[in-house]
Design an enzyme around this catalytic site. Structure first.
Site, PDB file in Angstrom:
ATOM      1  N   SER A   1       0.844  -1.197   0.000  1.00  0.00           N
ATOM      2  CA  SER A   1       0.000   0.000   0.000  1.00  0.00           C
ATOM      3  C   SER A   1       0.876   1.242   0.000  1.00  0.00           C
ATOM      4  O   SER A   1       1.976   1.241   0.562  1.00  0.00           O
ATOM      5  CB  SER A   1      -0.890   0.007   1.237  1.00  0.00           C
ATOM      6  OG  SER A   1      -1.513   1.267   1.364  1.00  0.00           O
TER       7      SER A   1
ATOM      8  N   TYR B   1      -4.522  -0.219   9.615  1.00  0.00           N
ATOM      9  CA  TYR B   1      -4.232  -0.593   8.228  1.00  0.00           C
ATOM     10  C   TYR B   1      -2.776  -0.286   7.885  1.00  0.00           C
ATOM     11  O   TYR B   1      -2.043  -1.137   7.380  1.00  0.00           O
ATOM     12  CB  TYR B   1      -5.170   0.167   7.283  1.00  0.00           C
ATOM     13  CG  TYR B   1      -4.953  -0.152   5.822  1.00  0.00           C
ATOM     14  CD1 TYR B   1      -5.469  -1.318   5.263  1.00  0.00           C
ATOM     15  CD2 TYR B   1      -4.221   0.711   5.001  1.00  0.00           C
ATOM     16  CE1 TYR B   1      -5.262  -1.615   3.932  1.00  0.00           C
ATOM     17  CE2 TYR B   1      -4.012   0.416   3.666  1.00  0.00           C
ATOM     18  CZ  TYR B   1      -4.536  -0.744   3.128  1.00  0.00           C
ATOM     19  OH  TYR B   1      -4.321  -1.038   1.817  1.00  0.00           O
TER      20      TYR B   1
END
Ligand SMILES: [Zn+2]
Length: 653
Positions: free
Chosen positions: A537, A550
């Protein structure tokens, strides 16, 4: 065996050729008649050509078409008068025959006519049907097969001794048929090969096939020979390590990655554990053209070296002039623990091998009950295996794709980036196992090179079960795409509950440790070296407020991948990471969410979607194509890379 003819269905097909399509498909519907491109059919019609002349044309099945799915375009139109003249020649070489058939076609774009075209032309009936019916080859390959066929059919068929398909067979059939056919003749049996039927209409020819094969089935029933395999219920066992090792050895011997598909069923185990397996299985295929799929003999047990040596001896014993040996690796493996394993350069080929051998087991069992299975000699089978016209069938596919014979496993594969990765890998020729918590994954694709498994990645046992299934299906895991992840709605650290934190960690991090650890033995055995692509990510280099769990989970995963690259380099395993950002074509991003986020930043949806340095939209496909390329030769010398795929982001440049 019953006729499947239906007047209602038949009405949907027009003309002589239309009905030829219909009854060809009826034959193709029954795998005990024809399998995977086997068998062929034809119809003779009179047509007027462009300059107004009438011509007699044979529409015969084209090479590469399957009777089950054939269409009018699958029939090659060839001029009959020329074929009849050819049939009278003393000899005709294969290249000459191929040339003559092609140059006598009336449609340039038609497929190559079947190698049995001349034979079809010589039979004086409008419709001709040819199959390799299991029941018929059971009897023709049994002890006293010839007498049995005579007893079953009397004067209803002309019997042709075995001769290799092609021109010589056509010539012999034309001669014998002319000499022996009577008004009672409705078919022709080709010993150790198959059966022909014919008639004035599509229905008559088809129903004669059914009638003739039924007579043989009844005979087998009367003789107590109807397909009786002792069945053994498979016990539960962990096979994945053995299977992956076996596949590794096979791929090494073939010098290319191969798919190994395991069929451990009551029937295959029963057959593989027969005391007389050696006698039964070491003779040859039920009909010669199976050899190009299954090779002449199965491997019994797992000694691949012994098999390849024996294959080389077989090649040396029968090859003349400048033949090149095919790979010496078995296509069928019979093992008392594994049952039947099918080997192929692709998952589709392995599936064809398994289908053919499943029928071969029936044929061998029935012939054995009739007093003994007797296949053709090694010399006869070799001639078909190395016949240029048969090998051409296999080569028609062209160059194999980059991941041919390889297996990829993708997590979170039912939608978004995961599904796009499945597509990108399938497109490059890999067999793909897709895992997802959403059961829809099982129905994602119905094709032999895809296996969808429902799997909750937070359940360690579920992951182990999925791996066991994947490796039984394809033989290994060469590429691993770790994509499954969750992104819970924004939440400040002050409000972040321990439960939420642990949930995100368990999916985005812990599960990936299990995949890496459990797949390591298989990645190490990957014929072309193991590869891992991690969907990271942008949050790893540039975390966002409100995404603590996250961002932390993806950052930890990133470290895990870097350590794996350090530890596994010596095993030839490459592990690379992609850092996507703002991929909006996933389930997460509904139109509503998009609008509200865009508004939050004072942008239109379009501006929001392309809010990056390059002003491009990053899609699931963009990410997946990069993930697939990272598994390919372009990245052969790259490990531990972290590549952004975000259109350029100011915070990470
Ligand atoms: Zn045939």
């Amino acid at each position: 065996m019953k006729s499947l003819w239906s007047d209602r269905e038949a009405q949907q097909y027009e003309g002589d050729l239309g009905l030829r399509v219909y009854t060809s498909r009826l034959l193709g519907r029954d795998p005990s008649l024809v399998l995977h491109g086997g068998g062929n059919t034809s119809v003779k019609v009179r047509e007027t050509n462009l300059v107004g002349e009438p011509e007699d044309i044979l529409y015969v099945k084209g090479s590469g078409w399957d009777l089950a799915t054939i269409e009018e375009a699958g029939f090659a139109p060839v001029r009959i008068p020329h074929l009849l003249k050819l049939a009278k020649l003393e000899s005709l070489s294969d290249p000459q025959m191929v040339n003559e058939l092609k140059t006598q076609m009336t449609r340039a774009s038609a497929p190559s006519p079947s190698v049995e075209t001349i034979l079809h032309a010589t039979l004086p009936y409008k419709y001709v049907d040819h199959t390799h019916a299991d029941a018929v080859v059971s009897v023709t390959n049994a002890a006293n097969g010839l007498e049995r066929i005579q007893e079953i059919f009397g004067d209803r068929v002309v019997i042709i001794p075995y001769i290799m398909p092609g021109f010589d067979l056509a010539r012999l059939c034309a001669q014998r048929f002319a000499a022996e056919a009577t008004e009672k003749t409705v078919g022709m049996v080709l010993m150790n090969h198959g059966i022909f039927s014919f008639g004035a209409t599509a229905r008559e020819s088809y129903e004669r096939m059914i009638e003739l094969v039924s007579l043989v089935e009844d005979y087998l029933q009367q003789q107590g020979a109807a397909i009786a395999v002792p069945e053994i219920t498979p016990e539960d066992k962990t096979l994945r390590y053995d299977l992956a090792t076996l596949r590794h050895q096979l791929s090494q011997a073939a010098n290319a990655p191969l798919i190994l598909a395991t069929h451990r069923t009551a029937k295959t185990l029963g057959f593989a554990r027969r005391d007389d397996l050696e006698t039964l299985s070491q003779q040859g295929p039920a009909t010669p053209d199976h050899v190009i799929r299954t090779k002449r003999l199965p491997l019994l047990g797992q000694d691949i070296t012994a098999y390849t040596e024996a294959y080389q001896d077989y090649f040396k014993a029968h090859a003349d002039d400048d033949l090149t040996m095919l790979d010496p690796v078995p296509r069928v493996i019979l093992d008392p623990e594994l049952g039947l394993c099918a080997v192929g350069k692709t998952a589709k080929q392995a599936a064809i091998v398994a289908d053919i051998y499943d029928h071969t087991i029936d044929v061998i069992s029935a012939a054995t009950a009739l007093g003994g299975y007797q296949a053709l000699s090694a010399k006869d089978i070799f001639a078909v295996e190395y016949w240029v016209l048969e090998q051409a069938k296999l080569r028609r596919g062209g160059e194999p794709p980059v991941f041919a014979g390889e297996v990829a496993l993708v997590t979170g594969a039912a939608s978004g980036i995961g599904k796009a990765c499945v597509d990108a890998l399938l497109q490059r020729g890999a067999a793909v196992v897709g895992l997802d918590i959403n059961p829809e994954i099982e129905k994602l694709y119905s094709r032999q090179d895809f296996c969808g498994i429902t799997c909750d990645v937070t359940d360690e046992q579920a992951i182990l079960n999925a791996l066991e299934r994947a490796i039984r299906q394809f033989g290994g895991v060469d590429m691993l795409v770790l994509n499954a992840g969750i992104f819970p709605g924004g939440c400040a650290i002050a409000d972040l509950s321990s439960d939420e934190w642990r949930k995100v960690m368990s999916v985005n991090l812990d599960a990936n440790l299990i995949f890496l650890r459990e797949c390591h033995p298989f990645l190490k055995l990957a014929p072309n070296g193991g590869r891992v692509a991690i969907i990271g990510s942008k949050n790893v280099p540039a975390p966002g407020p409100g995404a603590a769990a996250y961002s932390a989970s993806k950052a930890a995963l990133n470290q895990l991948a870097r350590v794996a690259a350090l530890e596994w380099g010596k095993d030839g395993i490459r592990i690379n990471t992609l850092h996507p950002n703002a991929v909006f074509d996933t389930g997460l991003w509904t139109e509503e969410v998009l609008q509200s986020r865009a508004k939050h930043y004072g942008l239109t949806v379009e501006e929001y979607k392309t809010n990056n340095l390059l002003k491009v939209q990053v899609t699931s496909q963009t990410v997946a194509e990069l993930a697939a390329e990272m598994c390919g030769p372009l990245f052969a010398s790259t490990t531990a890379a972290q590549v952004p795929v975000d259109g350029g982001n100011e915070r990470t440049v």
